[in-house]
Design a protein around this motif. Structure first.
Motif, short mmCIF file in Angstrom:
data_model
loop_
_atom_site.label_atom_id
_atom_site.label_comp_id
_atom_site.label_asym_id
_atom_site.label_seq_id
_atom_site.Cartn_x
_atom_site.Cartn_y
_atom_site.Cartn_z
N HIS A 145 20.40 14.69 1.19
CA HIS A 145 18.80 14.48 1.22
C HIS A 145 18.34 13.89 2.68
CE1 HIS A 145 17.87 14.98 -2.95
NE2 HIS A 145 18.99 14.63 -3.10
N ASN A 146 17.09 14.11 2.85
CA ASN A 146 16.60 13.65 4.25
C ASN A 146 17.01 14.03 5.52
OD1 ASN A 146 15.52 12.10 1.99
ND2 ASN A 146 14.98 10.33 3.11
N ALA A 181 19.80 7.54 3.00
CA ALA A 181 18.56 6.95 2.24
C ALA A 181 18.81 6.45 1.12
CB ALA A 181 17.82 8.42 1.93
N ARG A 211 11.63 13.87 10.78
CA ARG A 211 12.44 12.69 10.90
C ARG A 211 12.98 12.93 12.20
NH1 ARG A 211 12.83 9.64 6.56
NH2 ARG A 211 12.16 10.60 4.54
N GLU A 237 13.08 16.31 -0.44
CA GLU A 237 13.57 16.61 1.03
C GLU A 237 15.07 16.88 0.70
OE1 GLU A 237 11.74 12.78 3.25
OE2 GLU A 237 12.77 14.09 4.41
#
Length: 435
Positions: free
Chosen positions: A380-381, A345, A154, A190
Motif C-alpha cells: 500500500h501507498n 503506512a 506521494r 492505494e
C-alpha cells in the motif's frame, strides 16, 4: 439582555429613512475583532484538530504546521468581517406593508456619500467588498479539512521510473530489476500489485481492487505467461483474480471462503464517493461492485518455490494479518515482497481474523532476513522500503506487547501506535493501553 430582543416598528424605519441620508455604521474595530475570533472558534469546534495534527490511516498529519492553517483562518475571518461591515453600510433598505403594492426603496446611494463617490461595480456592489469576499473564499479553500488524496502524488514516486500504460486508472513504476509496481492511486486503499518478470514466465503478486482490468495492463507489460499469487485474500488484493487462469494459494478455510467472492454489501464502502480522488473508470458501476469468485488452480505451502526462468522465488507463510498471509522472497536479488505484513503506512491489525501472536512470530521471521535483503516491497501507498524497517517493526511489536509504546485513541474506537515511517492500527481490546 433586553437589547438582544429589541424590535423596531415599520413606521420608525420609514421615519429614520426620511430623516437620515445613510445607514449608521455601528461596527468598530473591536466588534470586527470579536467577530473574527468568534468565527475562528466556531471553525475550530467543528474541525478535527487532533486528526489534522497527527494524521490518521488515510493521510499524514500536519504536525506543528497546523499553526499556519489557524493563521490563514484568522486572516480569512478578518476579511469576512470586513465584507459584512461593508455590505451593511452599502445595501439599501427595502420596506413594504402587506397590500401596499410595489416595494419602496430609499433613493440611489451612489455618489451621495459626503466623502466622494465610491468605487462600485456595474450592479452597484462595491468592488472592495467583492475582492475581499473572493480572498476569503480562496483562504477558506486553503484551510479546508485535508483529504487523504491531498497528499498525492506521494514523494517517493517522483524518484521512480514510470512506465506508460493505456489504462490511466493504474500507474506503473519500475522499482527493481524485472519488477514493476502496478499502483492504484485514486482509491483510498492505494493498493500496489507487483509483476515479477523471469525469462520464461512472470508472477503477479496481488491483483488489486478489481475496479479496472489489471489483466489488460499485465498483457501490455509482458507477453510471458503469468501466474498469480496473493499476499492474502482480503478483497483489495484479489479483485482481479477472476481475470487469470493460473492462481496459487495457501490451502485453508479462510482462503477458500474468500475465493467464493464477496458481495456488494461487504465492499460498498470502498467505492463510496469519498473513497475516490477522481471519477472511476468508464463503465465501472459503484452500485454493483463486488469481488468475483475465482478458481484456485494449485494449493501451496510454506517454502514453495516458483521458477520463472533465471529467477527463483520462495513463498514464506507469514500469518497474523490474516491466516493465509504470505511473503515472497527473491534471495538472489535481495528482494522481499511483504504484502500487508509490512508497508510504510498505518498497518491494519484490527480484523477479527488478525492473530497477534502469529503476527509477532512472522515479523521475527522476516526481521531475521534483513542482513541478506536490499529492498522491501509493500502492498500500500509506496512500493519501496528499506530492509531495516523490519527490525524497527520487530521492536515496535515488542513495545506494543510490553505496553510501553505510545498510543493514540481514534474516534472509530481503534488505537494507533505511531513509529518512524509507519504505525500500527489495532483494537484497544487486544492490549491494555499503558498508563
Amino acid at each position: 439582555m433586553s437589547q438582544l430582543w429589541r424590535r423596531k416598528s415599520l413606521e420608525d424605519c420609514e421615519r429614520d429613512i426620511a430623516e437620515r441620508s445613510g445607514l449608521k455604521r455601528t461596527l468598530n474595530k473591536w466588534h470586527l475583532t470579536a467577530l473574527g475570533v468568534g468565527a475562528t472558534i466556531r471553525a475550530g469546534i467543528f474541525a478535527t484538530t487532533g486528526t489534522a495534527i497527527v494524521g490518521d490511516s488515510a493521510r499524514p498529519g500536519a504536525g506543528p504546521t497546523i499553526v499556519l492553517s489557524f493563521l490563514l483562518t484568522e486572516i480569512a475571518c478578518g476579511f469576512a468581517a470586513l465584507c459584512y461591515a461593508e455590505f451593511a453600510s452599502m445595501v439599501p433598505v427595502v420596506t413594504t406593508r402587506l397590500g401596499d403594492g410595489p416595494l419602496r426603496r430609499r433613493p440611489d446611494y451612489r455618489g451621495a456619500s459626503r466623502r466622494g463617490a465610491r468605487s462600485v461595480s456595474a450592479r452597484g456592489v462595491p468592488v472592495k467588498a467583492l475582492a475581499s469576499a473572493l480572498l476569503f473564499l480562496l483562504l477558506a479553500g486553503c484551510a479546508r479539512e485535508a483529504r487523504w488524496c491531498d497528499g498525492l502524488p506521494r514523494e517517493q514516486y517522483k524518484g521512480l521510473e514510470r512506465v506508460t500504460v493505456a489504462d490511466d486508472w493504474f500507474e506503473v513504476y519500475r522499482v527493481g530489476d524485472g519488477v514493476l509496481a502496478i499502483y492504484e492511486p485514486y482509491q483510498f486503499q492505494e493498493v500496489i500489485s507487483y509483476l515479477i518478470l523471469g525469462r520464461d514466465s512472470a508472477l503477479l503478486f496481488d491483483t488489486g481492487m478489481g475496479i479496472s482490468k489489471i489483466s489488460d495492463v499485465v498483457r501490455e507489460l509482458t507477453p510471458l505467461p503469468v501466474t498469480v499469487i496473493n499476499s492474502h485474500t482480503h478483497y483489495d488484493h484479489v479483485g482481479g483474480n477472476a481475470e487469470f487462469d493460473r492462481i496459487l494459494a495457501i490451502d485453508g478455510d479462510f482462503t477458500r471462503s474468500h475465493a467464493a467472492g464477496q458481495g456488494h454489501e461487504v465492499v460498498k464502502g470502498d467505492v463510496a464517493a469519498d473513497a475516490f480522488c477522481r471519477t472511476p473508470p468508464a463503465g465501472f458501476d459503484t452500485a454493483t461492485y463486488a469481488i468475483r469468485p475465482f478458481t484456485i488452480t494449485q494449493t501451496i505451502g510454506d517454502g514453495y518455490r516458483i521458477e520463472l526462468g533465471g529467477r527463483t522465488l520462495q513463498v514464506l507463510q507469514v500469518p497474523g494479518h490474516t491466516p493465509d498471509a504470505v511473503a515472497v522472497l527473491d534471495s538472489a536479488a535481495g528482494y522481499l515482497w511483504t504484502g500487508d505484513t509490512f508497508y510504510e503506512a498505518p498497518i491494519w491489525l484490527w480484523f477479527p481474523e488478525t492473530d497477534w501472536p502469529a503476527y509477532e512470530r512472522s515479523v521475527e521471521r522476516l526481521a531475521a532476513l534483513v542482513p541478506e535483503l536490499k529492498r522491501l516491497f509493500g502492498a500500500h501507498n509506496t512500493p519501496v522500503a528499506e530492509p531495516a524497517q523490519l527490525a524497527r517493526l520487530k521492536e515496535a511489536v515488542a513495545a506494543i506487547k510490553a505496553r510501553k509504546a505510545r498510543w493514540e485513541e481514534r474516534p472509530d474506537g481503534l488505537v494507533e501506535y505511531p513509529f518512524s515511517g509507519f504505525s500500527v492500527l489495532t483494537r484497544k481490546s487486544y492490549f491494555v493501553a499503558p498508563e
